[in-house]
Design a protein around this motif. Structure first.
Motif, PDB file in Angstrom:
ATOM      1  N   GLU A  19     -19.904  19.863 -24.370  1.00 43.49           N
ATOM      2  CA  GLU A  19     -19.554  19.973 -22.955  1.00 43.49           C
ATOM      3  C   GLU A  19     -19.989  18.699 -22.257  1.00 43.49           C
ATOM      4  O   GLU A  19     -21.100  18.212 -22.463  1.00 43.49           O
ATOM      5  CB  GLU A  19     -20.242  21.186 -22.323  1.00 43.49           C
ATOM      6  N   PHE A  20     -19.099  18.142 -21.467  1.00 48.29           N
ATOM      7  CA  PHE A  20     -19.471  16.974 -20.682  1.00 48.29           C
ATOM      8  C   PHE A  20     -18.605  16.948 -19.421  1.00 48.29           C
ATOM      9  O   PHE A  20     -17.540  17.573 -19.348  1.00 48.29           O
ATOM     10  CB  PHE A  20     -19.314  15.674 -21.476  1.00 48.29           C
ATOM     11  N   GLY A  21     -19.092  16.223 -18.438  1.00 49.16           N
ATOM     12  CA  GLY A  21     -18.347  16.146 -17.182  1.00 49.16           C
ATOM     13  C   GLY A  21     -19.205  15.555 -16.089  1.00 49.16           C
ATOM     14  O   GLY A  21     -20.316  15.059 -16.311  1.00 49.16           O
ATOM     15  N   GLY A  22     -18.681  15.619 -14.912  1.00 52.56           N
ATOM     16  CA  GLY A  22     -19.405  15.078 -13.774  1.00 52.56           C
ATOM     17  C   GLY A  22     -18.838  15.597 -12.471  1.00 52.56           C
ATOM     18  O   GLY A  22     -17.754  16.188 -12.424  1.00 52.56           O
ATOM     19  N   GLU A  23     -19.610  15.392 -11.423  1.00 51.34           N
ATOM     20  CA  GLU A  23     -19.178  15.825 -10.091  1.00 51.34           C
ATOM     21  C   GLU A  23     -19.688  14.832  -9.070  1.00 51.34           C
ATOM     22  O   GLU A  23     -20.821  14.356  -9.157  1.00 51.34           O
ATOM     23  CB  GLU A  23     -19.709  17.223  -9.790  1.00 51.34           C
ATOM     24  N   MET A  24     -18.856  14.517  -8.119  1.00 58.24           N
ATOM     25  CA  MET A  24     -19.244  13.631  -7.023  1.00 58.24           C
ATOM     26  C   MET A  24     -18.893  14.316  -5.709  1.00 58.24           C
ATOM     27  O   MET A  24     -17.792  14.851  -5.549  1.00 58.24           O
ATOM     28  CB  MET A  24     -18.527  12.293  -7.115  1.00 58.24           C
ATOM     29  N   SER A  25     -19.857  14.320  -4.794  1.00 57.37           N
ATOM     30  CA  SER A  25     -19.599  14.907  -3.483  1.00 57.37           C
ATOM     31  C   SER A  25     -20.165  13.996  -2.401  1.00 57.37           C
ATOM     32  O   SER A  25     -21.156  13.303  -2.613  1.00 57.37           O
ATOM     33  CB  SER A  25     -20.229  16.302  -3.380  1.00 57.37           C
ATOM     34  N   ILE A  26     -19.509  14.024  -1.265  1.00 59.02           N
ATOM     35  CA  ILE A  26     -19.983  13.289  -0.087  1.00 59.02           C
ATOM     36  C   ILE A  26     -20.060  14.279   1.069  1.00 59.02           C
ATOM     37  O   ILE A  26     -19.075  14.954   1.387  1.00 59.02           O
ATOM     38  CB  ILE A  26     -19.051  12.121   0.277  1.00 59.02           C
TER      39      ILE A  26
ATOM     40  N   GLY B 198     -14.548  16.648  -9.107  1.00 61.65           N
ATOM     41  CA  GLY B 198     -15.280  16.990 -10.322  1.00 61.65           C
ATOM     42  C   GLY B 198     -14.382  17.081 -11.537  1.00 61.65           C
ATOM     43  O   GLY B 198     -13.168  17.284 -11.436  1.00 61.65           O
ATOM     44  N   TYR B 199     -14.996  16.912 -12.698  1.00 58.80           N
ATOM     45  CA  TYR B 199     -14.290  17.045 -13.979  1.00 58.80           C
ATOM     46  C   TYR B 199     -15.234  17.683 -14.983  1.00 58.80           C
ATOM     47  O   TYR B 199     -16.433  17.366 -15.021  1.00 58.80           O
ATOM     48  CB  TYR B 199     -13.825  15.680 -14.491  1.00 58.80           C
ATOM     49  N   ASP B 200     -14.685  18.595 -15.799  1.00 55.06           N
ATOM     50  CA  ASP B 200     -15.500  19.270 -16.812  1.00 55.06           C
ATOM     51  C   ASP B 200     -14.656  19.491 -18.052  1.00 55.06           C
ATOM     52  O   ASP B 200     -13.488  19.915 -17.966  1.00 55.06           O
ATOM     53  CB  ASP B 200     -16.001  20.621 -16.275  1.00 55.06           C
ATOM     54  N   SER B 201     -15.236  19.206 -19.204  1.00 55.82           N
ATOM     55  CA  SER B 201     -14.556  19.408 -20.487  1.00 55.82           C
ATOM     56  C   SER B 201     -15.454  20.225 -21.398  1.00 55.82           C
ATOM     57  O   SER B 201     -16.631  19.888 -21.583  1.00 55.82           O
ATOM     58  CB  SER B 201     -14.233  18.053 -21.135  1.00 55.82           C
ATOM     59  N   ARG B 202     -14.885  21.289 -21.969  1.00 54.89           N
ATOM     60  CA  ARG B 202     -15.651  22.154 -22.868  1.00 54.89           C
ATOM     61  C   ARG B 202     -14.865  22.368 -24.156  1.00 54.89           C
ATOM     62  O   ARG B 202     -13.734  22.862 -24.130  1.00 54.89           O
ATOM     63  CB  ARG B 202     -15.941  23.506 -22.210  1.00 54.89           C
ATOM     64  N   LEU B 203     -15.487  21.980 -25.251  1.00 52.76           N
ATOM     65  CA  LEU B 203     -14.882  22.157 -26.567  1.00 52.76           C
ATOM     66  C   LEU B 203     -15.464  23.390 -27.230  1.00 52.76           C
ATOM     67  O   LEU B 203     -16.682  23.495 -27.398  1.00 52.76           O
ATOM     68  CB  LEU B 203     -15.124  20.924 -27.440  1.00 52.76           C
ATOM     69  N   ARG B 204     -14.593  24.328 -27.587  1.00 58.88           N
ATOM     70  CA  ARG B 204     -14.988  25.555 -28.260  1.00 58.88           C
ATOM     71  C   ARG B 204     -14.249  25.647 -29.590  1.00 58.88           C
ATOM     72  O   ARG B 204     -13.306  24.887 -29.838  1.00 58.88           O
ATOM     73  CB  ARG B 204     -14.673  26.772 -27.370  1.00 58.88           C
ATOM     74  N   PRO B 205     -14.651  26.560 -30.473  1.00 53.99           N
ATOM     75  CA  PRO B 205     -14.013  26.613 -31.796  1.00 53.99           C
ATOM     76  C   PRO B 205     -12.497  26.753 -31.754  1.00 53.99           C
ATOM     77  O   PRO B 205     -11.806  26.247 -32.644  1.00 53.99           O
ATOM     78  CB  PRO B 205     -14.664  27.851 -32.435  1.00 53.99           C
TER      79      PRO B 205
ATOM     80  N   GLN C 282     -10.200  21.724 -20.074  1.00 53.58           N
ATOM     81  CA  GLN C 282     -10.522  20.626 -19.169  1.00 53.58           C
ATOM     82  C   GLN C 282     -10.187  21.055 -17.737  1.00 53.58           C
ATOM     83  O   GLN C 282      -9.066  21.485 -17.461  1.00 53.58           O
ATOM     84  CB  GLN C 282      -9.727  19.374 -19.534  1.00 53.58           C
ATOM     85  N   THR C 283     -11.160  20.915 -16.861  1.00 56.87           N
ATOM     86  CA  THR C 283     -10.991  21.349 -15.478  1.00 56.87           C
ATOM     87  C   THR C 283     -11.208  20.170 -14.543  1.00 56.87           C
ATOM     88  O   THR C 283     -12.240  19.492 -14.617  1.00 56.87           O
ATOM     89  CB  THR C 283     -11.987  22.472 -15.123  1.00 56.87           C
ATOM     90  N   THR C 284     -10.256  19.944 -13.673  1.00 64.38           N
ATOM     91  CA  THR C 284     -10.373  18.923 -12.634  1.00 64.38           C
ATOM     92  C   THR C 284     -10.396  19.631 -11.282  1.00 64.38           C
ATOM     93  O   THR C 284      -9.550  20.492 -11.019  1.00 64.38           O
ATOM     94  CB  THR C 284      -9.201  17.940 -12.689  1.00 64.38           C
ATOM     95  N   GLN C 285     -11.362  19.250 -10.445  1.00 63.08           N
ATOM     96  CA  GLN C 285     -11.555  19.957  -9.190  1.00 63.08           C
ATOM     97  C   GLN C 285     -11.609  18.978  -8.031  1.00 63.08           C
ATOM     98  O   GLN C 285     -12.156  17.877  -8.138  1.00 63.08           O
ATOM     99  CB  GLN C 285     -12.852  20.775  -9.224  1.00 63.08           C
ATOM    100  N   ALA C 286     -11.042  19.394  -6.900  1.00 60.64           N
ATOM    101  CA  ALA C 286     -11.136  18.627  -5.658  1.00 60.64           C
ATOM    102  C   ALA C 286     -11.163  19.622  -4.503  1.00 60.64           C
ATOM    103  O   ALA C 286     -10.424  20.604  -4.501  1.00 60.64           O
ATOM    104  CB  ALA C 286      -9.961  17.670  -5.507  1.00 60.64           C
ATOM    105  N   SER C 287     -12.031  19.366  -3.533  1.00 62.89           N
ATOM    106  CA  SER C 287     -12.119  20.282  -2.392  1.00 62.89           C
ATOM    107  C   SER C 287     -12.504  19.509  -1.137  1.00 62.89           C
ATOM    108  O   SER C 287     -13.122  18.443  -1.204  1.00 62.89           O
ATOM    109  CB  SER C 287     -13.122  21.406  -2.649  1.00 62.89           C
ATOM    110  N   PHE C 288     -12.121  20.086   0.006  1.00 64.45           N
ATOM    111  CA  PHE C 288     -12.434  19.513   1.311  1.00 64.45           C
ATOM    112  C   PHE C 288     -12.751  20.684   2.224  1.00 64.45           C
ATOM    113  O   PHE C 288     -11.925  21.594   2.391  1.00 64.45           O
ATOM    114  CB  PHE C 288     -11.236  18.720   1.842  1.00 64.45           C
TER     115      PHE C 288
END
Length: 762
Positions: A416-423, A450-457, A462-468
């Motif tokens: 699992e890897f990813g990141g998130e940035m908020s202002i 934000g972006y998140d990637s999860r590898l399962r068997p 992969q999830t990409t997120q944006a909000s305001f």
């Protein structure tokens, strides 16, 4: 079951022996005070029993089911001469509370005083006590007298201008003719009058200038009240100049020169100009316009304490500053002045610009072990307007047990890897000015990517997120969170093995869980809490949520942007989700003699429609895990009365949830706390699902499908964070036939579920 009974018997015997060991240390002629009780006869709604308890001088010893562990420690180490023994006695042990007749008498006097202040003059207060085995219980018997009622109420105010101001709020004042006399309400009225006048220029007016003259009649049980404010003339004050220190350093030499900054603002329907004098020795690295909506104290305005409070609140949102201080100085007046003037000085103390946070944690999901780490960077002034930039990067792995068809070794390394940035902007950003709303509530604007990637068997998600969105406090107790733009794009890459399995699967719902989709909608939350952080009193926490998706996109169904696939629509090759989701979370916290009780009742209902047959996987409800039904692992409970075949590892989700949690939390030693808890609840589907038989919610059967667990926990509370360990075991499991749902006979250590968490579960 036999083993459980044996353990329970031993525990009860240990508590009983401990209780006896405490009693044998009590000196002859003394008794431990273990209970205070108040009886009011006849009961009167104007008497607050809680306040009577507050007037009792001697508080009883805190107990846990009759057990007094810290008092026992005190007695056991009282005669120890070693440093360790004395340290344990002073730091861990708790001094016993012995019943005192003199303090009981003082308590009776205090209760009488309280009743007098509530208008129940010459009430009768007696006490009785019972002593058994050196344990004392005290009962206070309160017999209220007939209360005095205010017959006449008048105001005697010499300053006619002041009298007109008070006349405007007379209807809102608590002291009124026809009500029971109450000295506490009189004090509240002083506060209300002072607050109102301080918002209308009366800077020096104080509550000790307000006097209540009371004339009582014993025979008629009546009181005539006169509100007196003596003094021929009270000055009103106007703001002359506003000095702002954006980089104030205590003890430093302040420059004599200032930088004037003028801006325009709306005052009702009129536009006005305001000028601030900035006092700084160096570049403050702050845009002056940041303070336009933050500082609501303007030259030429009448002094207004409410605007001072709003300014404090607004400046608190500027996280580049650790604290702020607002002070006023009177300006010498000439003989021709009809009003007095004030200079305002705002001192802002800089905080750290950058901070970092590193987190490492271990995971255990159904026996699959892993590790996860994250690093968070925060900048409190990224655009020189106290905007908060938060960047979080995370990564980890998990080892899965799999079938040989997936991995020849029977083990699979997921990641699992990813990141998130908020202002976070400490101001309102939007197409409309809404000045009155902005000044009143000081909303914050939050932008997140934000972006998140999860590898399962079986797949990679992969999830990409944006909000305001916006966040604001409508009052000290009520918070609103509105996110008008909420975008989630979920892409699922299936393994070849999993693709073949899904092609054979007849359950469309299961297929939808592992297909790409788009969520585009809005959400709104309202949060109410009447918690008093100063005085520990019982309080409620209520959160109501509504979330929708797909309604705006559905307007484009008949345009070229959309493509028709089977019986649904896709935009840019991705199917969009359409649903509405409602949630309610109600919590009640109750303080006891020793510790506290916490209760939570929550429910939710997700309604898919239009372009969706089911709720998206990540928006569905699940049960189990460290913050819910702790007797089950995450997503291993439900839905409904579904009984899974052996070896079935399908993640359980539903679109309806009901859950009730109860905890008794008690201190053990300083930072170490304990808990006993039970969880009751489940998830359901609103319609029959072929692959999850018996999972549909029905009013005549849902209560038979409630799961129940029981557990104990340890919490290490270090003030700035709390580490929690909970051990729970199911005692009613709807995943069994009805005759086997009660699981007491299966209570074994191997069936205990261990949960680790940061912070309280609710």
């Amino acid at each position: 079951m036999r083993r459980f009974v044996e353990i329970l018997f031993i525990a009860l015997m240990a508590i009983a022996v401990t209780g006896c060991s405490v009693r044998k240390h009590v000196p002859d002629g003394n008794s431990l005070l273990i209970s205070n009780k108040v009886v009011i006869e006849p009961y009167h709604k104007n008497i607050d029993k809680y306040e009577i308890y507050e007037n009792i001088k001697q508080k009883p010893i805190n107990q846990v089911f009759g057990w007094m562990p810290l008092v026992s420690v005190y007695y056991q180490t009282a005669d120890k001469e070693s440093r360790l023994g004395q340290w344990i006695n002073n730091k861990i042990g708790k001094k016993p509370v012995y019943y005192s007749e003199s303090l009981t008498a003082d308590s009776r006097k205090g209760i009488v005083t309280y009743l007098n202040n509530c208008g129940f003059f010459k009430s009768k207060v007696t006490s009785s006590h019972k002593i058994k085995n050196k344990m004392a219980k005290v009962t206070y018997h309160v017999t209220p007298s007939e209360p005095y009622v205010i017959k006449n109420l008048r105001y005697d105010i010499s300053d006619t201008t002041l009298a007109r101001h008070i006349k405007r709020i007379e209807r809102t004042l608590p002291v009124k003719a026809g009500k029971i006399y109450n000295a506490y309400e009189m004090d509240d009225e002083r506060d209300i009058i002072v607050e109102y006048l301080s918002n209308h220029g009366y800077y020096t007016f104080t509550k000790d200038l307000i006097i209540f003259e009371v004339d009582t009649n014993f025979n008629q049980k009546r009181a005539d009240v006169t509100v007196c404010i003596r003094g021929e003339k009270f000055d009103r004050y106007v703001i002359d100049k506003v000095f702002v220190h954006p980089d104030y350093k205590p003890g430093s030499v302040l420059p004599s020169d200032t930088t004037e900054y003028t801006f325009s603002y709306s005052y009702g329907k009129r536009k006005k100009d305001a000028t601030f004098d900035f006092v700084t020795t160096e570049d403050p690295r702050m845009k002056f316009k940041t303070f336009n909506q933050m500082i609501q104290i303007h030259p030429g305005d009448v002094f207004n304490q409410r605007r001072v409070s709003q300014t404090y609140h607004s400046l608190h949102n500027l996280k580049i500053y650790s604290r702020s201080n607002i002070r006023f100085d009177t300006v010498p007046s000439s003989g021709n002045d009809t009003v007095r003037h004030l200079n305002c000085e705002i001192q802002l103390h800089k905080d750290k610009l950058n901070s970092y946070n590193l987190q490492l944690e271990g995971t255990n999901s159904a026996g699959n072990f892993g590790a996860l780490g994250s690093i968070t960077y925060k900048n409190n002034n990224i655009f020189h307007g106290s905007e908060i930039l938060t960047v979080k990067v995370k990564g980890g792995y998990q080892l899965f047990s799999t079938d040989k068809e997936i991995s020849s070794s029977g083990r699979f390394q997921g990641n699992e890897f990813g990141g998130e940035m908020s202002i976070t902007f400490p101001r309102f950003l939007g197409p409309f000015k809404m000045r009155n709303f902005v000044l009143e509530y000081q909303p914050k604007t939050i932008v997140t990517l934000g972006y998140d990637s999860r590898l399962r068997p079986l797949y990679r998600r992969q999830t990409t997120q944006a909000s305001f969105g916006y966040n604001w406090m409508a009052s000290r107790r009520l918070q609103h969170i509105l996110t008008p733009i909420n975008l989630n794009s979920v892409k699922v890459d299936q393994s070849e093995y999993f693709k073949k399995k899904l092609e054979e699967e007849q359950n469309q719902r299961l297929k939808d869980q592992y297909t790409s989709h788009l969520i585009f909608g809005l959400s709104y939350s309202m949060i109410f809490s009447n918690q008093n952080t100063v005085i520990p009193r019982n309080f409620f926490y209520i959160k109501a949520d509504i979330e929708t998706s797909g309604n705006l996109l559905s307007l484009l169904n008949n345009t070229n942007l959309m493509s028709d696939v089977d019986d649904y629509h896709e935009i840019f090759g991705i199917r969009y989700a359409q649903y509405v989701k409602l949630g309610l979370d109600v919590r009640y916290f109750c303080y006891a003699n020793y510790g506290s009780f916490a209760f939570r009742m929550m429910g939710g209902y997700g309604i898919p429609y239009g372009n969706s047959y089911d709720m998206p996987f990540e928006k569905s409800y699940n049960a189990g895990g460290a913050n819910g039904m702790r007797g089950w692992a995450f997503r291993e409970l439900g839905p409904g009365g579904y009984i899974a075949p052996d070896g079935n590892k399908t993640e359980r989700i539903g679109n309806i949830q009901l859950e009730f949690n109860a905890e008794y939390r008690f201190p053990i030693y300083h930072f170490l706390h304990g808990a006993v808890f039970t969880d009751i609840g489940n998830i359901w589907n609103s319609k029959p699902i072929e692959s999850f038989p018996n999972s549909e919610f029905k009013f005549d059967t849902f209560y038979k499908q409630l799961a129940m667990d029981l557990g104990v926990g340890l919490r290490f509370d270090f003030s700035f964070f709390l580490i929690r360990f909970d051990f729970a075991i199911p005692y009613r499991d709807p995943a069994y036939e009805e005759s086997e749902m009660w699981r007491f006979s299966q209570w074994q250590w191997k069936n205990v579920v261990f949960n680790f968490g940061i912070g309280y579960p609710f």
